[in-house]
Design an enzyme around this catalytic site. Structure first.
Site, PDB file in Angstrom:
ATOM      1  N   ASP A  96       1.658  10.177   4.111  1.00 20.32           N
ATOM      2  CA  ASP A  96       2.453  10.977   5.027  1.00 20.32           C
ATOM      3  C   ASP A  96       1.527  11.859   5.856  1.00 20.32           C
ATOM      4  O   ASP A  96       1.257  12.998   5.518  1.00 20.32           O
ATOM      5  CB  ASP A  96       3.439  11.831   4.218  1.00 20.32           C
ATOM      6  CG  ASP A  96       4.527  12.396   5.099  1.00 20.32           C
ATOM      7  OD1 ASP A  96       4.609  11.998   6.275  1.00 20.32           O
ATOM      8  OD2 ASP A  96       5.296  13.242   4.613  1.00 20.32           O
TER       9      ASP A  96
ATOM     10  N   LYS B 295      10.770   3.181   1.845  1.00 20.08           N
ATOM     11  CA  LYS B 295      10.660   4.616   1.599  1.00 20.08           C
ATOM     12  C   LYS B 295      11.153   5.006   0.214  1.00 20.08           C
ATOM     13  O   LYS B 295      11.974   4.309  -0.376  1.00 20.08           O
ATOM     14  CB  LYS B 295      11.499   5.374   2.631  1.00 20.08           C
ATOM     15  CG  LYS B 295      11.011   5.261   4.063  1.00 20.08           C
ATOM     16  CD  LYS B 295       9.891   6.236   4.289  1.00 20.08           C
ATOM     17  CE  LYS B 295       9.722   6.693   5.703  1.00 20.08           C
ATOM     18  NZ  LYS B 295      10.674   7.555   6.275  1.00 20.08           N
TER      19      LYS B 295
ATOM     20  N   GLU C 268       0.856  -1.192   0.000  1.00 18.33           N
ATOM     21  CA  GLU C 268       0.000   0.000   0.000  1.00 18.33           C
ATOM     22  C   GLU C 268       0.886   1.233   0.000  1.00 18.33           C
ATOM     23  O   GLU C 268       2.022   1.168   0.452  1.00 18.33           O
ATOM     24  CB  GLU C 268      -0.834   0.048   1.299  1.00 18.33           C
ATOM     25  CG  GLU C 268      -1.882  -1.013   1.410  1.00 18.33           C
ATOM     26  CD  GLU C 268      -2.360  -1.209   2.857  1.00 18.33           C
ATOM     27  OE1 GLU C 268      -1.861  -0.527   3.767  1.00 18.33           O
ATOM     28  OE2 GLU C 268      -3.223  -2.065   3.059  1.00 18.33           O
TER      29      GLU C 268
ATOM     30  N   TYR D 199      -6.428   1.703   7.014  1.00 24.18           N
ATOM     31  CA  TYR D 199      -5.639   0.597   6.504  1.00 24.18           C
ATOM     32  C   TYR D 199      -5.640  -0.668   7.361  1.00 24.18           C
ATOM     33  O   TYR D 199      -4.900  -1.601   7.078  1.00 24.18           O
ATOM     34  CB  TYR D 199      -4.207   1.035   6.205  1.00 24.18           C
ATOM     35  CG  TYR D 199      -3.513   1.736   7.357  1.00 24.18           C
ATOM     36  CD1 TYR D 199      -3.138   1.040   8.487  1.00 24.18           C
ATOM     37  CD2 TYR D 199      -3.254   3.098   7.301  1.00 24.18           C
ATOM     38  CE1 TYR D 199      -2.511   1.682   9.537  1.00 24.18           C
ATOM     39  CE2 TYR D 199      -2.620   3.746   8.343  1.00 24.18           C
ATOM     40  CZ  TYR D 199      -2.253   3.027   9.460  1.00 24.18           C
ATOM     41  OH  TYR D 199      -1.642   3.659  10.493  1.00 24.18           O
TER      42      TYR D 199
ATOM     43  N   CYS E 281      28.221  27.709  22.663  1.00 22.74           N
ATOM     44  CA  CYS E 281      28.212  28.964  23.418  1.00 22.74           C
ATOM     45  C   CYS E 281      28.595  28.591  24.849  1.00 22.74           C
ATOM     46  O   CYS E 281      28.098  27.609  25.398  1.00 22.74           O
ATOM     47  CB  CYS E 281      26.794  29.549  23.374  1.00 22.74           C
ATOM     48  SG  CYS E 281      26.403  30.625  24.745  1.00 22.74           S
TER      49      CYS E 281
ATOM     50  N   CYS F  31      23.886  35.727  23.350  1.00 21.92           N
ATOM     51  CA  CYS F  31      24.305  36.302  24.638  1.00 21.92           C
ATOM     52  C   CYS F  31      25.716  36.889  24.594  1.00 21.92           C
ATOM     53  O   CYS F  31      26.197  37.407  25.599  1.00 21.92           O
ATOM     54  CB  CYS F  31      24.199  35.253  25.735  1.00 21.92           C
ATOM     55  SG  CYS F  31      25.463  33.967  25.590  1.00 21.92           S
TER      56      CYS F  31
ATOM     57  N   CYS G  88      28.683  34.132  20.910  1.00 16.73           N
ATOM     58  CA  CYS G  88      27.311  33.627  20.729  1.00 16.73           C
ATOM     59  C   CYS G  88      26.443  34.761  20.196  1.00 16.73           C
ATOM     60  O   CYS G  88      26.451  35.866  20.756  1.00 16.73           O
ATOM     61  CB  CYS G  88      26.770  33.126  22.063  1.00 16.73           C
ATOM     62  SG  CYS G  88      25.009  32.795  22.042  1.00 16.73           S
TER      63      CYS G  88
ATOM     64  N   LYS H 180       2.427   4.556   1.485  1.00 21.40           N
ATOM     65  CA  LYS H 180       2.600   5.031   2.859  1.00 21.40           C
ATOM     66  C   LYS H 180       2.208   6.504   2.867  1.00 21.40           C
ATOM     67  O   LYS H 180       2.937   7.350   2.365  1.00 21.40           O
ATOM     68  CB  LYS H 180       4.040   4.836   3.307  1.00 21.40           C
ATOM     69  CG  LYS H 180       4.256   5.224   4.752  1.00 21.40           C
ATOM     70  CD  LYS H 180       5.630   4.796   5.216  1.00 21.40           C
ATOM     71  CE  LYS H 180       5.884   5.115   6.668  1.00 21.40           C
ATOM     72  NZ  LYS H 180       5.674   6.503   7.037  1.00 21.40           N
TER      73      LYS H 180
ATOM     74  N   CYS I 164      22.867  32.529  28.917  1.00 26.33           N
ATOM     75  CA  CYS I 164      22.359  32.564  27.547  1.00 26.33           C
ATOM     76  C   CYS I 164      20.858  32.279  27.517  1.00 26.33           C
ATOM     77  O   CYS I 164      20.411  31.187  27.879  1.00 26.33           O
ATOM     78  CB  CYS I 164      23.103  31.548  26.687  1.00 26.33           C
ATOM     79  SG  CYS I 164      22.586  31.654  24.970  1.00 26.33           S
TER      80      CYS I 164
HETATM   81  S1  IVH Z   1       0.561   0.022   8.767  1.00 30.61           S
HETATM   82  C1  IVH Z   1       1.754  -2.268  12.423  1.00 30.61           C
HETATM   83  N1  IVH Z   1      -0.123   1.151   6.506  1.00 30.61           N
HETATM   84  O1  IVH Z   1       3.224   4.965   8.791  1.00 30.61           O
HETATM   85  C2  IVH Z   1       1.538  -1.562  11.145  1.00 30.61           C
HETATM   86  N2  IVH Z   1       0.926   2.501   8.161  1.00 30.61           N
HETATM   87  O2  IVH Z   1       5.909   4.429   9.999  1.00 30.61           O
HETATM   88  C3  IVH Z   1       1.470  -0.110  11.329  1.00 30.61           C
HETATM   89  N3  IVH Z   1       1.207   4.832   7.532  1.00 30.61           N
HETATM   90  O3  IVH Z   1       2.344   4.835  12.180  1.00 30.61           O
HETATM   91  C4  IVH Z   1       1.139   0.745  10.244  1.00 30.61           C
HETATM   92  N4  IVH Z   1       0.306   4.692   5.535  1.00 30.61           N
HETATM   93  O4  IVH Z   1       0.974   6.312  10.629  1.00 30.61           O
HETATM   94  C5  IVH Z   1       0.442   1.326   7.714  1.00 30.61           C
HETATM   95  N5  IVH Z   1      -0.765   2.025   4.447  1.00 30.61           N
HETATM   96  C6  IVH Z   1      -0.238   2.200   5.659  1.00 30.61           C
HETATM   97  C7  IVH Z   1       0.249   3.453   6.093  1.00 30.61           C
HETATM   98  C8  IVH Z   1       0.825   3.560   7.362  1.00 30.61           C
HETATM   99  C9  IVH Z   1       0.874   5.495   6.417  1.00 30.61           C
HETATM  100  C10 IVH Z   1       1.906   5.424   8.699  1.00 30.61           C
HETATM  101  C11 IVH Z   1       1.283   5.092  10.035  1.00 30.61           C
HETATM  102  C12 IVH Z   1       2.359   4.442  10.846  1.00 30.61           C
HETATM  103  C13 IVH Z   1       3.589   4.907  10.145  1.00 30.61           C
HETATM  104  C14 IVH Z   1       4.698   3.915  10.370  1.00 30.61           C
END
Ligand code: IVH
Length: 688
Positions: free
Chosen positions: A134, A331, A130, A243, A441, A428, A425, A132, A447
């Site tokens: 943000d 990532k 899926e 999710y 500093c 200060c 600094c 991720k 400070c």
């Molecule tokens: S699963 C135990 N699925 O990413 C599994 N997380 O770095 C936990 N997030 O805290 C998360 N999209 O806030 C999952 N499709 C997705 C996600 C997702 C974003 C975030 C979530 C989690 C963080 C982990």
């Protein structure tokens, strides 16, 4: 196992035959609005015009105004309601909210797959991939199909109750879709985020009103979700995707992919893209595709999440303390753009470290305008030879402050003079000294920048968690000379606050109460709050568990400290040095005189030998004489640990009423199963 399914046929029960027609009308309008909300906010496929929608909404509002007793909390008119809150209630999560380990390259993802296959003893494992998102993770609770509570992640165990703010999110159904079967009690996990066009629109509006814009969509979501006034939240366009779900005492489908499909069936928004992958290779392909699509998406994603698809396999793999062993985030590489350095400023932190910051010609990186980037330390500025006027490559990875990666030579560009580390600094004017790559500093006690930093750290969420004591207030206290060290916080009076800008009777009372409350200080939090170099939350726990009290830590010698597992010479020296400094001792002494009580805890050495030391527990089903949280605290106070899934490592499964599949799993693995009475005996010191 058959889940304890519940069918939400209708929420509006008829009371009297004469009211039937009215009930029906109300129900019809509500259902129609819910359906159009879902079409518009979840599927982006509206079927009616805004004007037609408004007409329906106003009709419902008018009817409800005439019959206020027939207003139900899940009516679409009830998304924004209630007065601003003074503070958020704390919520203990029913299941801990885990985080994910991150990988940045294909090799590490393949290694993850290899470990998974090895541990499961299976040739090929299927995954769900899926995007991720943000944003911020939240937990949503639906009882009998009605949205009853929503909470932020917090520290994973305890979050904040943001139900009132989540209710304003139009993509989030206040009622699961009628006519569908779902568990009577279900906890849904999701991510709250802001779409890019909405983010830009919000920032434009804030700037027009003379307010500070948000740095990125994630900050905007977080600031909005943590708004105490839901009427402000309602004007800020958040959205959500879900999710996962968990539900005690009832089965789930056998795969994650199917579970997310269930969420969709119930009317919840789910990730726009997802894929069931027969092997790890297809997840890599999904990553490549999402990476290509990323810039065209109307929301920010920072990678993909790869999850072992089958729940029984997830359970066998289990989890570590903060993250599952069955999922990872893969990532995307950070985004980079070119821009010019206008100026190199220096910011002074609580340790006195001077961090050079590049002030940039604003540049858009992945939908976010960047005008500052970190240069980390003076040595790095010299090494990269960054000067005012240079063209540089700037990188932005997720939420962190952007980085200046390198200078990009431009033929014909005239360069400024090399950056000169200051001898004084900038705040200060005390002289500076260089220790390794970092310039410090030396004005610890004079400070104001260091003092502000120390106070912010002391009051922060991870340390003493003093509500209402943020950056702005601290700056006022320091600039007005009301606070010259940590102890001065405890001699502040309400009358003094009332003289400051922005304080009224209520806010002043609340802050004084918050400070007063922090006088009963848990040892670990207090240690973190002191800001001793190298003592973060983990080392603070190690110290507290080993010594049990503040005086014992204060008196510990470097040699003694070093004998503790996890404490090396650097940490030991830093702790000893902190408590040898007269000024630090004087401040702590003064704090105690003003009423601070640092609580003691039982030393680890006194805890061993108890029946639960080192034992791993899983709780399932409803316990009758004790809440889950109480059971967890009991186990932990006796040296045991609670995890959420059953694996070979589990020592005991405590099964209450209506236990879930965890009980089957425990039986399969031959784990000892305790009923509530067994557990009570065991935790009172009896043995099995
Ligand atoms: S699963 C135990 N699925 O990413 C599994 N997380 O770095 C936990 N997030 O805290 C998360 N999209 O806030 C999952 N499709 C997705 C996600 C997702 C974003 C975030 C979530 C989690 C963080 C982990």
């Amino acid at each position: 196992m058959q889940p304890d399914l519940f069918e939400n046929s209708s929420n509006d029960e008829s009371v009297h035959p004469a009211l039937n027609a009215l009930h029906e009308k109300l129900q019809q309008l509500r259902q129609a609005i819910r359906r159009h909300d879902e079409l518009y906010y979840v599927h982006s496929r509206p079927e009616i015009s805004d004007a037609e929608y408004d007409k329906l909404f106003r009709e419902l509002q008018a009817l409800e105004q005439q019959h206020p007793d027939l207003v139900t909390p899940d009516s679409p008119t009830q998304r924004v309601g209630g007065a601003p809150l003074a503070q958020f209630k704390k919520v203990t999560h029913e299941f801990p909210l885990l985080s994910l380990d991150s990988e940045m390259d294909e090799e590490s993802v393949l290694a993850f797959d290899q470990r998974v296959r090895r541990e499961l003893g299976i040739e090929q494992v299927s995954y769900t991939a899926e995007p991720k998102y943000d944003g911020l993770s939240v937990e949503l609770t639906y009882d009998k199909g009605i949205f009853v509570q929503g909470a932020t992640r917090g520290d994973g165990t305890i979050g904040e109750d943001v139900t009132h703010n989540l209710r304003t999110i139009r993509a989030l159904p206040l009622q699961l879709r009628p006519g569908k079967a779902f568990p009577a009690h279900v906890v849904v996990r999701g991510e709250v985020f802001m779409k890019l066009p909405d983010f830009h629109h919000l920032n434009r509006r804030l700037m027009e009103q003379g307010e500070e814009p948000f740095a990125n969509p994630r900050n905007a979501s977080s600031g909005t979700l943590r708004q105490l006034d839901p009427s402000i939240t309602a004007t800020r366009p958040l959205t959500i995707t879900c999710y996962d779900f968990l539900s005690p005492g009832s089965g789930r489908p056998s795969t994650h992919f199917e579970a997310v499909t269930c969420l969709k069936t119930w009317g919840l928004p789910i990730p726009q893209f997802r894929r069931q992958c027969p092997s790890i290779q297809e997840t890599l392909e999904f990553h490549r595709e999402m990476f290509k699509q990323r810039d065209g998406l109307p929301f920010e994603i920072d990678g993909i999440v790869i999850k072992v698809d089958r729940f029984d396999w997830q359970q066998s793999l289990g989890e570590k303390s903060r993250s599952p062993r069955w999922a990872i985030a893969y990532k995307f590489p950070p985004r980079k753009e070119l821009t010019k350095v206008r100026h190199i400023a220096l910011s002074v932190g609580r340790t006195g470290a001077l961090t050079p910051i590049a002030l940039l010609d604003p540049v858009e990186i992945g939908g976010v305008t960047v005008s500052r980037a970190s240069l980390h330390n003076v040595e790095e500025v010299a090494r990269k030879d960054i000067r005012m006027g240079d063209t540089v490559k700037v990188e932005r990875a997720g939420d962190v402050i952007p980085d200046v990666v390198e200078r990009v030579p431009v033929p014909g560009e005239k360069r400024g003079t090399p950056f000169q580390p200051p001898t004084q600094c900038p705040v200060c004017e005390s002289h500076t000294i260089q220790d390794g790559p970092i310039l410090y500093c030396t004005g610890q006690t004079v400070c104001s920048a260091q003092l502000k930093g120390s106070l912010e750290h002391y009051a922060s969420k991870g340390a003493m968690n003093i509500d209402g004591l943020g950056k702005k207030t601290i700056a006022q206290f320091v600039d007005e000379g009301l606070v010259r060290n940590l102890a001065d916080l405890y001699s502040l009076r309400k009358e003094q606050l009332l003289e400051l800008e922005g304080f009224a009777e209520k806010s002043a009372t609340q802050l004084i109460e918050g400070i007063e409350k922090s006088k009963q200080a848990p040892l670990v939090r207090f240690l973190i709050g002191l800001g001793i170099r190298h003592v973060g939350s983990h080392i603070a726990k190690v110290l507290a568990n080993h010594y049990g009290s503040l005086p014992a830590i204060q008196n510990a010698t470097k040699e003694h400290l070093q004998e503790i597992h996890e404490i090396g010479p650097e940490i030991a020296a830093s702790v000893e040095c902190f408590f040898q400094e007269e000024q630090n001792l004087a401040v702590i002494q003064h704090m105690k005189k003003l009423g601070l009580r640092v609580q003691e805890i039982k030393k680890m050495s006194d805890r061993t030998g108890q029946p639960l030391t080192g034992k791993i527990f899983v709780l399932t089903g409803t316990l009758e004489g004790i809440t889950r949280e109480e059971a967890r605290q009991k186990i932990e106070s006796l040296g045991g640990r609670v995890t959420s899934s059953v694996s070979k490592q589990t020592d005991y499964v405590v099964a209450g009423k209506d236990p879930g599949s965890k009980l089957d799993r425990a039986t399969q693995l031959g784990v000892t199963i305790l009923n509530e009475e067994d557990f009570s005996l065991l935790s009172q010191g009896g043995n099995r």
